[in-house]
Enzyme design. Structure first.
Site, mmCIF file in Angstrom:
data_model
loop_
_atom_site.group_PDB
_atom_site.id
_atom_site.type_symbol
_atom_site.label_atom_id
_atom_site.label_comp_id
_atom_site.label_asym_id
_atom_site.label_seq_id
_atom_site.Cartn_x
_atom_site.Cartn_y
_atom_site.Cartn_z
ATOM 1 C CG HIS A 1 -1.619 -0.888 0.913
ATOM 2 N ND1 HIS A 1 -2.802 -1.593 2.456
ATOM 3 C CD2 HIS A 1 -2.355 -2.028 0.491
ATOM 4 C CE1 HIS A 1 -3.211 -2.657 2.042
ATOM 5 N NE2 HIS A 1 -3.320 -2.833 0.492
ATOM 6 C CG ASP B 1 -3.216 -4.808 -2.685
ATOM 7 O OD1 ASP B 1 -2.863 -4.972 -1.693
ATOM 8 O OD2 ASP B 1 -4.092 -5.739 -2.836
ATOM 9 C CG HIS C 1 -0.144 -9.612 -2.339
ATOM 10 N ND1 HIS C 1 0.126 -8.574 -2.785
ATOM 11 C CD2 HIS C 1 -0.843 -9.568 -1.918
ATOM 12 C CE1 HIS C 1 -0.980 -7.686 -2.215
ATOM 13 N NE2 HIS C 1 -1.575 -8.222 -1.370
#
Length: 375
Positions: free
Chosen positions: A152, A313, A336
């Site tokens: 973030h 993200d 991710h």
């Protein structure tokens, strides 16, 4: 529709597939460059091996063809102090973000350790420092020092074109704040950015690179500016299928992405807390879903807040390229791990990218429009 296994990732649900062992993703066998022994060696490796570029090799004819003024690297306009709760420890974490010299990059420094040796305390924010992406993006150095949940703050730094900063932090994870990048956006808006002497380089995608894992797919492909096209598909009536596509710059990030919060399922949050994890997770820092209901009293900030947060993200994860990207990320059911794998695939093929100097179109502006010099 295939039912996706759900797991809480930084109080966020991702679209996992297969068994639990499949979800415990490891980067040990992923293509990577050797871990540098120090921050100094890391920068040397970045310049010499990962991105083979030397500005002294630039041709004068190419420079003459670029009529627009070169953009400059940027650092923070002033020191920024922030604090918040760590998602997993539940403890208050303090951060001090300091301006850094040109070429420094984004470096996190753990100040809670028993040593002040930079080889132990400092972790360069770069894609091949990622050691895990199961529950968030974690980076580690050669000494084994780790830092969790960097995505973030990295997203906000990238969106505000902050190339160089030293981030001192007294814990093992970046504070979750309200589950979004909003407080980082507010801080960077207040402090502004300071231009530096070095020309700002960018990573231009020349040909597509693709990674796939089951139903997940991520592709980096050529584009004139930084763009993300993201699709999620959850077997849950609250989320379902959402698609989001946009060119990403500072203004768009601040207005349309920075407030999008991480999200997760109540059953996963309760399980993690029973295991001693997610001690700081709450309705104050995540959108929490129970069956077909959103538990947060104020509801959603955007109708499609879930996919917007996945894009946020991705901005943070792709910032670990170390340079701004001129290209488009197209991803389906990504997260991710897929974001990091597609970067590794990119750098494993030097023919898929080149380094260019970012240039302003016309007069200098606070947030310049970017153009690529003619070949």
């Amino acid at each position: 529709m295939r039912k996706n296994d759900m797991e809480l990732v930084s109080a966020e649900a991702t679209q996992a597939q297969g068994s639990a062992s499949d979800r415990a993703f490891s980067f040990v066998s992923a293509p990577a460059f050797p871990a540098p022994a120090s921050i100094r060696e890391a920068h040397s490796l970045f310049d010499a091996d990962i991105i083979p570029f030397d500005p002294r090799d630039a041709k004068s004819s190419q420079e003459g063809a670029a009529l627009a003024k070169a953009c400059r690297e940027q650092t923070l306009g002033d020191v920024v102090a922030l604090e918040g709760v760590g998602l997993h420890t539940g403890e208050i974490v303090h951060m001090t973000l300091r301006p850094a010299t040109a070429g420094h990059g984004i470096v996190f420094r753990r100040t809670d350790l028993d040593t002040s040796a930079p080889d132990v305390t400092d972790i360069l924010a770069r894609y091949d420092m990622v050691s895990d992406a199961t529950m968030c993006t974690r980076i580690s150095n050669a000494a084994g020092t780790e830092l969790n949940t960097i995505e973030h703050i990295m997203a906000a730094l990238s969106a505000f074109s902050i190339d160089n900063a030293l981030i001192e932090i007294d814990g093992p994870e970046v504070p979750v704040m309200d589950g979004s990048s909003s407080e980082f956006v507010a801080a960077f808006t207040k402090t502004g950015a300071r231009q530096q002497g070095a020309e700002r380089k960018a990573l231009r995608i020349l040909k597509s690179v693709v990674v796939e894992e089951g139903l997940k797919r991520s592709e980096l492909c050529p584009a004139d500016q930084f763009r993300i096209e993201f699709e999620i598909d959850f077997d849950n009536p609250v989320i379902g299928r959402q698609v989001f596509a946009a060119d990403i710059d500072e203004a768009f990030f601040a207005d349309e992405l920075g407030d999008a919060r991480t999200f997760g399922f109540l059953k996963d949050l309760e399980l993690m807390k029973s295991l001693g994890l997610a001690r700081g997770g709450s309705l104050d820092n995540a959108v929490v879903i129970s069956d077909d209901e959103i538990l947060n009293e104020d509801g959603l900030r955007f109708d499609d807040e879930f996919v917007r947060h996945k894009v946020l993200d991705a901005v943070g994860d792709l910032a670990l390229a170390g340079l701004p990207i001129l290209g488009c990320l197209k991803t389906v059911r990504g997260g991710h791990a897929m974001n990091n794998l597609v970067l590794r695939a990119l750098f494993a093929d030097p023919s898929s990218y080149e380094i260019v100097t970012l240039r302003e179109e016309g007069a200098s502006v606070a947030r310049p429009s970017l153009a690529i010099p003619a070949e």
